[in-house]
Design an enzyme around this catalytic site. Structure first.
Site, PDB file in Angstrom:
ATOM      1  N   ASP A 290       1.032  -1.149   0.046  1.00  0.00           N
ATOM      2  CA  ASP A 290       0.240  -0.107   0.036  1.00  0.00           C
ATOM      3  C   ASP A 290       0.971   1.074   0.093  1.00  0.00           C
ATOM      4  O   ASP A 290       1.995   1.228  -0.188  1.00  0.00           O
ATOM      5  CB  ASP A 290      -1.046   0.028   1.106  1.00  0.00           C
ATOM      6  CG  ASP A 290      -0.234   0.085   2.596  1.00  0.00           C
ATOM      7  OD1 ASP A 290       0.845   0.261   2.714  1.00  0.00           O
ATOM      8  OD2 ASP A 290      -1.154   0.240   3.419  1.00  0.00           O
TER       9      ASP A 290
ATOM     10  N   THR B 274       1.885  -1.803   9.018  1.00  0.00           N
ATOM     11  CA  THR B 274       2.118  -2.938   9.952  1.00  0.00           C
ATOM     12  C   THR B 274       2.398  -4.321   9.561  1.00  0.00           C
ATOM     13  O   THR B 274       2.844  -4.914  10.165  1.00  0.00           O
ATOM     14  CB  THR B 274       1.322  -2.775  11.025  1.00  0.00           C
ATOM     15  OG1 THR B 274       0.146  -3.282  10.657  1.00  0.00           O
ATOM     16  CG2 THR B 274       0.942  -1.563  11.764  1.00  0.00           C
TER      17      THR B 274
ATOM     18  N   HIS C 111       7.857 -24.767   8.352  1.00  0.00           N
ATOM     19  CA  HIS C 111       6.934 -25.523   9.204  1.00  0.00           C
ATOM     20  C   HIS C 111       5.364 -25.325   8.925  1.00  0.00           C
ATOM     21  O   HIS C 111       4.703 -25.971   8.888  1.00  0.00           O
ATOM     22  CB  HIS C 111       7.065 -24.878  10.805  1.00  0.00           C
ATOM     23  CG  HIS C 111       8.275 -25.449  11.494  1.00  0.00           C
ATOM     24  ND1 HIS C 111       8.493 -25.338  12.846  1.00  0.00           N
ATOM     25  CD2 HIS C 111       9.344 -25.964  10.995  1.00  0.00           C
ATOM     26  CE1 HIS C 111       9.551 -25.908  13.317  1.00  0.00           C
ATOM     27  NE2 HIS C 111      10.195 -26.165  12.118  1.00  0.00           N
TER      28      HIS C 111
ATOM     29  N   HIS D 241       4.876 -31.573  10.080  1.00  0.00           N
ATOM     30  CA  HIS D 241       4.505 -30.241   9.622  1.00  0.00           C
ATOM     31  C   HIS D 241       3.552 -30.276   8.282  1.00  0.00           C
ATOM     32  O   HIS D 241       2.610 -29.641   8.394  1.00  0.00           O
ATOM     33  CB  HIS D 241       5.616 -29.294   9.082  1.00  0.00           C
ATOM     34  CG  HIS D 241       6.638 -29.216  10.340  1.00  0.00           C
ATOM     35  ND1 HIS D 241       6.605 -28.567  11.259  1.00  0.00           N
ATOM     36  CD2 HIS D 241       7.757 -29.635  10.357  1.00  0.00           C
ATOM     37  CE1 HIS D 241       7.448 -28.515  12.266  1.00  0.00           C
ATOM     38  NE2 HIS D 241       8.238 -29.209  11.557  1.00  0.00           N
TER      39      HIS D 241
ATOM     40  N   CYS E 251       2.633  -3.475   4.016  1.00  0.00           N
ATOM     41  CA  CYS E 251       1.738  -2.354   4.338  1.00  0.00           C
ATOM     42  C   CYS E 251       2.362  -1.677   5.715  1.00  0.00           C
ATOM     43  O   CYS E 251       3.595  -2.024   6.012  1.00  0.00           O
ATOM     44  CB  CYS E 251       0.255  -2.707   4.537  1.00  0.00           C
ATOM     45  SG  CYS E 251      -0.251  -3.701   6.244  1.00  0.00           S
TER      46      CYS E 251
END
Length: 153
Positions: free
Chosen positions: A8, A68, A99, A134, A66
């Site tokens: 963004d 955060t 994993h 996994h 973005c």
């Protein structure tokens, strides 16, 4: 490898750095934008473009950014077949691949600098999926619902 990338406006500068960084490592990049950081844009639109590149096999992996990384993570993980991981450290990125078989790396442009972002991208791209226990867990993520397994061991 071919990497799809999008951000963004808040993470435009870090995205621009990473496009050049990933190309300098010998990978090709599909830059889904935005083309500048001067206009406010909606992160779900760019998450959609990158995720479609990955699920359509036009790209091997995706990178989303973005402010955060939280919004992009939420938007990306709504796509069937996408396992997006928000990573703040290289070890998180490596483990997300090994994993969780993550196929989209998410970064917070307001939380990390370019040098750390490069290390995280390297860890993500240089790690490979581990099978065994996994794979069993990742397979469970690919189902439509968890309702029938909530109380199973």
């Amino acid at each position: 490898m071919k990497i799809a990338i999008g951000s963004d406006h808040a993470a435009y500068e870090l995205k621009s750095f990473l496009v050049q960084y990933v190309e300098s490592k010998g990978h090709s990049v599909i830059d889904h934008g935005p083309e500048s950081g001067s206009l406010s844009v909606d992160y779900p639109d760019f998450a959609d473009k990158v995720c479609k590149s990955v699920t359509d096999n036009d790209a091997d992996y995706g990178i989303l950014l973005c402010g955060t990384g939280i919004g992009m993570s939420i938007a990306a993980n709504k796509h069937r077949g996408i396992r997006a991981a928000l990573c703040l450290f290289p070890e998180m990125a490596a483990l997300s691949r090994r994993h969780n078989h993550a196929n989209v790396l998410v970064l917070g442009g307001r939380l990390i600098g370019s040098e750390l972002a490069g290390w995280i991208v390297d860890a993500f791209l240089n790690s490979s999926e581990e099978g065994g226990r996994h794979q069993t867990r990742v397979d469970k993520l690919e189902t439509d619902t968890f309702e029938n397994r909530v109380n199973e061991p």
